[in-house]
Design an enzyme around this catalytic site. Structure first.
Site, PDB file in Angstrom:
ATOM      1  N   ASP A  99      -4.825  -9.896  30.918  1.00 53.16           N
ATOM      2  CA  ASP A  99      -3.662  -9.015  30.845  1.00 53.16           C
ATOM      3  C   ASP A  99      -3.835  -8.123  29.621  1.00 53.16           C
ATOM      4  OD1 ASP A  99      -0.933  -8.138  31.351  1.00 53.16           O
ATOM      5  OD2 ASP A  99      -0.642 -10.106  32.282  1.00 53.16           O
ATOM      6  N   ASP A 200      -0.415  -3.949  31.743  1.00 47.33           N
ATOM      7  CA  ASP A 200       1.036  -4.127  31.767  1.00 47.33           C
ATOM      8  C   ASP A 200       1.779  -2.786  31.630  1.00 47.33           C
ATOM      9  OD1 ASP A 200       3.164  -6.336  31.437  1.00 47.33           O
ATOM     10  OD2 ASP A 200       3.610  -5.049  29.729  1.00 47.33           O
ATOM     11  N   GLU A 257      -0.284  -2.132  36.415  1.00 46.89           N
ATOM     12  CA  GLU A 257       1.089  -2.472  36.794  1.00 46.89           C
ATOM     13  C   GLU A 257       1.946  -1.243  36.544  1.00 46.89           C
ATOM     14  OE1 GLU A 257       4.830  -5.385  35.833  1.00 46.89           O
ATOM     15  OE2 GLU A 257       3.830  -4.257  34.273  1.00 46.89           O
ATOM     16  N   HIS A 330       5.240 -13.489  38.293  1.00 52.20           N
ATOM     17  CA  HIS A 330       6.006 -14.169  37.238  1.00 52.20           C
ATOM     18  C   HIS A 330       7.306 -13.444  36.886  1.00 52.20           C
ATOM     19  CE1 HIS A 330       3.953 -10.988  35.192  1.00 52.20           C
ATOM     20  NE2 HIS A 330       4.657 -11.192  34.115  1.00 52.20           N
ATOM     21  N   ASP A 331       7.497 -12.243  37.427  1.00 52.90           N
ATOM     22  CA  ASP A 331       8.724 -11.473  37.153  1.00 52.90           C
ATOM     23  C   ASP A 331       9.664 -11.447  38.351  1.00 52.90           C
ATOM     24  OD1 ASP A 331       7.808 -10.693  34.623  1.00 52.90           O
ATOM     25  OD2 ASP A 331       6.782  -8.938  35.449  1.00 52.90           O
TER      26      ASP A 331
HETATM   27  C1  NOJ Z   1       5.765  -6.537  32.722  1.00 55.31           C
HETATM   28  C2  NOJ Z   1       5.460  -7.993  32.622  1.00 55.31           C
HETATM   29  O1  NOJ Z   1       4.981  -8.443  33.849  1.00 55.31           O
HETATM   30  C3  NOJ Z   1       6.738  -8.682  32.184  1.00 55.31           C
HETATM   31  O2  NOJ Z   1       6.658 -10.079  32.263  1.00 55.31           O
HETATM   32  C4  NOJ Z   1       7.046  -8.225  30.788  1.00 55.31           C
HETATM   33  O3  NOJ Z   1       8.300  -8.728  30.396  1.00 55.31           O
HETATM   34  C5  NOJ Z   1       7.088  -6.694  30.691  1.00 55.31           C
HETATM   35  N1  NOJ Z   1       6.042  -6.042  31.427  1.00 55.31           N
HETATM   36  C6  NOJ Z   1       6.965  -6.268  29.262  1.00 55.31           C
HETATM   37  O4  NOJ Z   1       5.676  -6.531  28.789  1.00 55.31           O
END
Ligand code: NOJ
Length: 561
Positions: A99, A200, A257, A330-331
């Site tokens: 990441d 990210d 992402e 994970h989000d």
């Molecule tokens: C996306 C990530 O997947 C998430 O978990 C994170 O809180 C935010 N970006 C900030 O880095």
């Protein structure tokens, strides 16, 4: 033109290390714990692991707030452990993508520690500082984690921008020195042998100059502001530079992402001729069950919206760029709870969703626990939740705003990120075999029925079905490269489509409902079935492929011409 590549033919597994496997009993997953489970992942058929951040971090946002990009978080182990992980993966012919979190760092990073000291510090411009406006924040943008996107800092009487938590100050990509530091750090990891990066919120790094106020017709205290930092004015220039200086020098996988990206921009990011990134990880299909007030504003999914969105991406990127395929991470809440039925149809609906996804064009991502059908969780008390997004939202709405706590808890049950972060359920022993200590987040109480040990032994499990899905991708190039065509766009229960490649065709028919529904292949779809490739209920043969009744959450894939 079909541009072939290993990263198109791969299946990625996402590990959220905090919740995967704890080897030393401190209640937090770690790198040695991952090494212990590599054979489990190899057996599943995984080619690539995307490892969520393992760098040094004060853990305000579970590792997405990095204080040293070139050191491993103590709770996760040492650099030697990490090197051992990479070596063990390469021995098994698996690749590791790390990441890369460079829209922001932690406020505990040495760059920020310097930056906040004085206005003329050499690191000042590594971050985005502005004086206040009329004694208030420099603009009206809202942080993703609630409240203003600006934090006042007394030392220099200025504010710094943080699109996420106030411990995650945004880096200033306008500064060429900062960009060079990032490239140097990326090369350092690549020279250590990593096989790529998941980047990210990487389409947030170019902000519109002047950082204007966002339109605010409703007079809210703070507003999104996304139009001033999503796909900003210099974004393609930054990727072209990064590609030239770093990415083009290695045979790696890069995935950006990109919240809020649209198909046209995604084509630019991922068209190989433009030499930027290889694939996007976009969120349009994750927003279809939200109302006008964002993710906590719950709305039932209309399957026709999902078809419209997925199909636009499938056809838009075909032959031009590349997409990621996923239904959870994970989000996001757990796939089977959100799009399937996590009670009486848990197994069959998880298989249906896997079929639907893995037969599309793009690179599939399996999020840890998806392969055993892990589900959302409902903790009684807000005290049991750990995610900063959940806690800030609860504080803003309930503690400060007086909202009904039961209603807010309901939205957390449906959408909260901790749904996906409960410890991995390895077996039916204490704490689901995740740790011998006290887990950092409570285990989902259903671990006695839902766990990897029983899934590996059970021939009919989701895990075994995923093995088949992954194997099919390796043996049928049509799954990777075939052209997609939606059928029955208006049906509210059935999602059906075809794929075509070099004279072959696939017909994919999935029932997203718990009712029995009749499927009929429209006359204008040219297809002749030769075999059933995979199905989640027994199918007796191919004779009825033009018209049949689908059982609850049934999925069938026919191969033919
Ligand atoms: C996306 C990530 O997947 C998430 O978990 C994170 O809180 C935010 N970006 C900030 O880095």
């Amino acid at each position: 033109m079909t541009h072939k590549a290993w990263w198109k033919e791969s299946v990625v597994y996402q590990i959220y290390p905090r919740s995967f496997n704890d080897s030393n009993g401190d209640g937090v997953g770690d790198i040695k714990g991952i090494i212990e489970k590599l054979d489990y992942l190899k057996n599943l058929g995984i080619d690539v692991i995307w490892l969520s951040p393992v760098y040094q971090s004060p853990n305000d946002d579970n590792g997405y707030d990095i204080s040293d990009y070139q050191a491993i978080m103590d709770e996760f182990g040492t650099m030697e452990d990490w090197e051992e992980l990479l070596a063990q993966m390469h021995q098994r012919d698996m690749k590791l993508i790390m990441d890369l979190v460079v829209n922001h760092s932690s406020d505990e990073h040495k760059w920020f520690q310097e930056s906040r000291k004085s206005k003329d510090n050499p690191y000042r411009d590594y971050y985005i500082w502005r004086p206040g406006k009329d004694g208030k924040e420099p603009n009206n943008w809202e942080s993703t984690f609630s409240g203003s996107a600006w934090q006042y800092d007394e030392t220099t009487d200025e504010y710094f921008l943080h699109l996420f938590s106030k411990k995650q100050p945004d880096l200033n990509w306008e500064n060429p020195k900062l960009r060079q530091e990032v490239y140097k750090m990326m090369k350092w990891w690549l020279d250590k042998g990593v096989d790529g990066f998941r980047m990210d919120v990487i389409n947030f790094i170019s902000k519109v100059p002047g950082l204007p106020d966002a339109p605010n017709p409703e007079g809210k205290k703070y507003v999104g502001g996304g139009q001033y930092f999503i796909d900003g004015p210099r974004i393609h220039e930054f990727f072209a530079e990064m590609n030239q200086e770093v990415l083009s020098q290695y045979d790696i996988m890069t995935v950006g992402e990109m919240p809020g990206v649209n198909v046209e921009e995604a084509k630019k990011y991922t068209n190989p001729e433009r030499k930027e990134l290889q694939m996007v990880f976009q969120f349009e299909h994750m927003d279809l069950d939200s109302g006008a007030n964002g993710k906590w504003d719950l709305k039932p999914l209309d399957l026709r919206d999902l078809k419209e969105s997925i199909s636009r991406w499938q056809t838009g990127l075909h032959g031009v760029g590349w997409n990621s395929l996923y239904l959870n991470n994970h989000d996001q809440p757990r796939m089977v709870s959100r799009f399937g039925n996590d009670k009486e149809y848990r197994v069959v609906s998880a298989k249906m969703l896997g079929t639907f996804l893995h037969m599309l064009q793009g690179t599939p991502y399996v999020y840890q626990g998806e392969e055993i059908g892990m589900t959302n969780v409902q903790f009684d008390s807000i005290e049991d939740y750990k995610d900063i997004e959940i806690l800030n939202m609860y504080k803003e709405k309930v503690v400060e705003g007086g909202a009904d706590p039961a209603k807010v808890m309901e939205s957390i049950y449906v959408k909260g990120r901790d749904n996906a972060r409960t410890p991995f359920q390895w077996d039916s022993s204490d704490n689901a075999g995740f740790t011998t200590g006290e887990p950092w987040l409570k285990v989902n109480p259903n671990f006695k029925e839902v766990n990897a040990e029983q899934a590996v032994l059970d021939e009919d499990s989701i895990y075994q079905y995923y093995r088949q899905l992954i194997q099919l991708r390796k043996t049928h190039p049509i799954i990777v490269y075939g052209e997609y065509q939606l059928i029955l766009p208006e049906d509210k229960q059935i999602y059906a489509y075809t794929r075509s490649f070099e004279g072959e065709k696939l017909l994919v028919v999935t029932n997203f409902s718990e009712e029995q529904v009749s499927f009929e292949l429209p006359n204008d779809v040219a297809f002749d079935a030769k075999e059933v490739l995979i199905s989640n209920y027994p199918v007796s043969g191919i004779d009825d492929f033009r018209a049949f009744t689908l059982k609850p959450y049934e999925a069938r894939v026919y191969k033919g011409v």
